[in-house]
Design a protein around this motif. Structure first.
Motif, PDB file in Angstrom:
ATOM      1  N   GLU A 130      80.843  -9.426  61.141  1.00  0.00           N
ATOM      2  CA  GLU A 130      82.303  -9.409  61.022  1.00  0.00           C
ATOM      3  C   GLU A 130      82.831 -10.823  61.210  1.00  0.00           C
ATOM      4  N   VAL A 131      83.735 -11.213  60.330  1.00  0.00           N
ATOM      5  CA  VAL A 131      84.420 -12.489  60.465  1.00  0.00           C
ATOM      6  C   VAL A 131      85.827 -12.204  60.967  1.00  0.00           C
ATOM      7  N   THR A 132      86.150 -12.699  62.150  1.00  0.00           N
ATOM      8  CA  THR A 132      87.452 -12.440  62.737  1.00  0.00           C
ATOM      9  C   THR A 132      88.427 -13.561  62.399  1.00  0.00           C
ATOM     10  N   ALA A 133      89.715 -13.283  62.611  1.00  0.00           N
ATOM     11  CA  ALA A 133      90.737 -14.322  62.443  1.00  0.00           C
ATOM     12  C   ALA A 133      90.453 -15.487  63.369  1.00  0.00           C
ATOM     13  N   ALA A 134      90.003 -15.188  64.578  1.00  0.00           N
ATOM     14  CA  ALA A 134      89.693 -16.252  65.537  1.00  0.00           C
ATOM     15  C   ALA A 134      88.575 -17.152  65.026  1.00  0.00           C
ATOM     16  N   ASP A 135      87.551 -16.562  64.365  1.00  0.00           N
ATOM     17  CA  ASP A 135      86.466 -17.352  63.779  1.00  0.00           C
ATOM     18  C   ASP A 135      87.012 -18.341  62.752  1.00  0.00           C
ATOM     19  N   ARG A 136      87.880 -17.842  61.886  1.00  0.00           N
ATOM     20  CA  ARG A 136      88.406 -18.688  60.818  1.00  0.00           C
ATOM     21  C   ARG A 136      89.301 -19.794  61.387  1.00  0.00           C
ATOM     22  N   LEU A 137      90.167 -19.437  62.307  1.00  0.00           N
ATOM     23  CA  LEU A 137      91.102 -20.414  62.846  1.00  0.00           C
ATOM     24  C   LEU A 137      90.395 -21.460  63.694  1.00  0.00           C
ATOM     25  N   GLU A 138      89.391 -21.032  64.459  1.00  0.00           N
ATOM     26  CA  GLU A 138      88.623 -21.989  65.254  1.00  0.00           C
ATOM     27  C   GLU A 138      87.917 -23.000  64.353  1.00  0.00           C
ATOM     28  N   ARG A 235      60.524 -15.209  52.752  1.00  0.00           N
ATOM     29  CA  ARG A 235      61.241 -16.162  53.592  1.00  0.00           C
ATOM     30  C   ARG A 235      62.691 -16.260  53.157  1.00  0.00           C
ATOM     31  N   VAL A 236      63.577 -16.511  54.114  1.00  0.00           N
ATOM     32  CA  VAL A 236      65.017 -16.546  53.850  1.00  0.00           C
ATOM     33  C   VAL A 236      65.613 -17.799  54.483  1.00  0.00           C
ATOM     34  N   LEU A 237      66.452 -18.505  53.729  1.00  0.00           N
ATOM     35  CA  LEU A 237      67.250 -19.607  54.250  1.00  0.00           C
ATOM     36  C   LEU A 237      68.711 -19.216  54.191  1.00  0.00           C
ATOM     37  N   LEU A 238      69.385 -19.236  55.327  1.00  0.00           N
ATOM     38  CA  LEU A 238      70.828 -19.044  55.377  1.00  0.00           C
ATOM     39  C   LEU A 238      71.460 -20.405  55.614  1.00  0.00           C
ATOM     40  N   LEU A 239      72.274 -20.847  54.646  1.00  0.00           N
ATOM     41  CA  LEU A 239      72.853 -22.183  54.687  1.00  0.00           C
ATOM     42  C   LEU A 239      74.360 -22.075  54.837  1.00  0.00           C
ATOM     43  N   ALA A 240      74.888 -22.636  55.923  1.00  0.00           N
ATOM     44  CA  ALA A 240      76.318 -22.604  56.214  1.00  0.00           C
ATOM     45  C   ALA A 240      76.900 -24.006  56.147  1.00  0.00           C
ATOM     46  N   GLY A 241      78.218 -24.078  55.972  1.00  0.00           N
ATOM     47  CA  GLY A 241      78.936 -25.343  56.023  1.00  0.00           C
ATOM     48  C   GLY A 241      79.741 -25.425  57.308  1.00  0.00           C
ATOM     49  N   GLU A 242      79.688 -26.552  57.979  1.00  0.00           N
ATOM     50  CA  GLU A 242      80.372 -26.712  59.261  1.00  0.00           C
ATOM     51  C   GLU A 242      81.853 -26.354  59.189  1.00  0.00           C
ATOM     52  N   PHE A 243      82.510 -26.672  58.078  1.00  0.00           N
ATOM     53  CA  PHE A 243      83.957 -26.496  57.953  1.00  0.00           C
ATOM     54  C   PHE A 243      84.354 -25.240  57.176  1.00  0.00           C
ATOM     55  N   ASP A 244      83.433 -24.373  56.881  1.00  0.00           N
ATOM     56  CA  ASP A 244      83.697 -23.231  56.003  1.00  0.00           C
ATOM     57  C   ASP A 244      84.457 -22.121  56.733  1.00  0.00           C
ATOM     58  N   VAL A 245      85.720 -21.903  56.373  1.00  0.00           N
ATOM     59  CA  VAL A 245      86.499 -20.836  57.011  1.00  0.00           C
ATOM     60  C   VAL A 245      86.222 -19.482  56.371  1.00  0.00           C
ATOM     61  N   ALA A 246      85.684 -19.465  55.148  1.00  0.00           N
ATOM     62  CA  ALA A 246      85.363 -18.191  54.496  1.00  0.00           C
ATOM     63  C   ALA A 246      84.133 -17.556  55.130  1.00  0.00           C
ATOM     64  N   SER A 247      83.122 -18.368  55.417  1.00  0.00           N
ATOM     65  CA  SER A 247      81.887 -17.910  56.060  1.00  0.00           C
ATOM     66  C   SER A 247      81.589 -18.840  57.235  1.00  0.00           C
TER      67      SER A 247
END
Length: 292
Positions: A130-138, A235-247
């Protein structure tokens, strides 16, 4: 460009760049022309044959007779048809954003057909996150020093509160990118023309074409997907972006426990399209994973 028929006869198109072992790439949007992926930050020059699939009803692919076939679970059969078309026993598969959900479901349903899985800024909801509003705003507050931040943050607050206007979505657009420059603006401007809005509305719908109902009877519920992934040995790679508010990175990293052999990378300074924000870092992360 190359074409082949889907199981229901819909003509599908794919595009190839580079040489070497193929990496089949599924676009997000949902239901956006795969052209926005480009060559994924230099992968095609780094010994990877980038194979971009235009999902049905997008790009150069045909429009299906049955609009319900835009559902993500129905499109698993299109990915399998592409594997057969390419003559591959097993796929190296990359999915971006909503395309990561399709890639995950393909791996859950055809675990023996996937060698490795690269999920770029994926949504966590596919496996019960779950992605919360707090996650996105933080995550957004990491950008407080940017000149566009005040207006964009106010718009993001309206979006997370559920009362957004089209103007709010436009004002919050810089949060999707690590750098709000000409490249990012051009990518944003091209989005509406590249996206099949009708298909996007169906993509995550229920089996009757309406709103999602949890997928309890069709194998798309988070519990069902997790159960199937427990038997996936690739094998699985999950790649995130430091500034990504969507994920936001926290939610991407938390979803790693759904995959038995998961690795995670967070690209500093990157947003939802990390191959544009940090082409070298993105290419190094993906090629390093594929080669290991």
């Amino acid at each position: 460009m190359h074409t082949f028929p889907a199981p229901d006869g819909t003509p599908l198109a794919y595009h190839v760049a580079g040489a070497g072992a193929p990496l089949v790439c599924l676009p997000g949007g949902p239901m956006r022309d795969s052209g926005y992926l480009g060559e994924l930050g230099g992968l095609a020059e780094a010994g990877v044959r980038v194979v971009r699939l235009d999902l049905r009803g997008t790009g150069a692919s045909g429009v299906p007779a049955d609009p319900a076939s835009y559902r993500w679970d129905r499109q698993v059969a299109d990915v399998e048809a592409l594997r057969v078309q390419l003559g591959l026993e097993r796929l190296r598969l990359l999915g971006h954003s909503a395309g990561a959900a399709l890639a995950t479901l393909y791996a859950a349903r055809h675990p023996e057909r996937v060698e490795s899985l690269v999920l770029v800024t994926p949504g966590a909801e596919t496996v019960g996150g779950e992605v919360t509003a707090a996650d996105r705003l933080e995550t957004a507050r990491l950008r407080e020093g940017e000149e566009w931040f005040p207006a964009a943050y106010a718009a993001l607050e309206a979006i997370t509160a559920g009362g957004a206007t089209e103007a709010d979505w436009e004002a919050a657009a810089p949060f999707s990118h690590g750098r709000w420059d000409g490249t990012a603006r051009a990518l944003r401007a091209s989005g509406p023309a590249q996206r099949n809005a009708e298909a996007a509305a169906v993509y995550f719908g229920d089996a009757d074409g309406g709103e999602p109902d949890g997928g309890a009877d069709d194998g798309t519920s988070p519990a069902a997907v997790r159960d199937a992934l427990a038997r996936f040995g690739g094998r699985v790679l999950l790649l995130a972006g430091e500034f990504d508010v969507a994920s936001p990175p926290r939610t991407v990293l938390a979803s790693a426990d759904a995959y038995p052999r998961a690795e995670t990378v967070v690209l500093p300074g990157a947003g939802h399209f990390p191959w544009n924000d940090d082409p070298k870092g993105f290419t190094a992360a993906v090629t390093g994973f594929l080669a290991s």
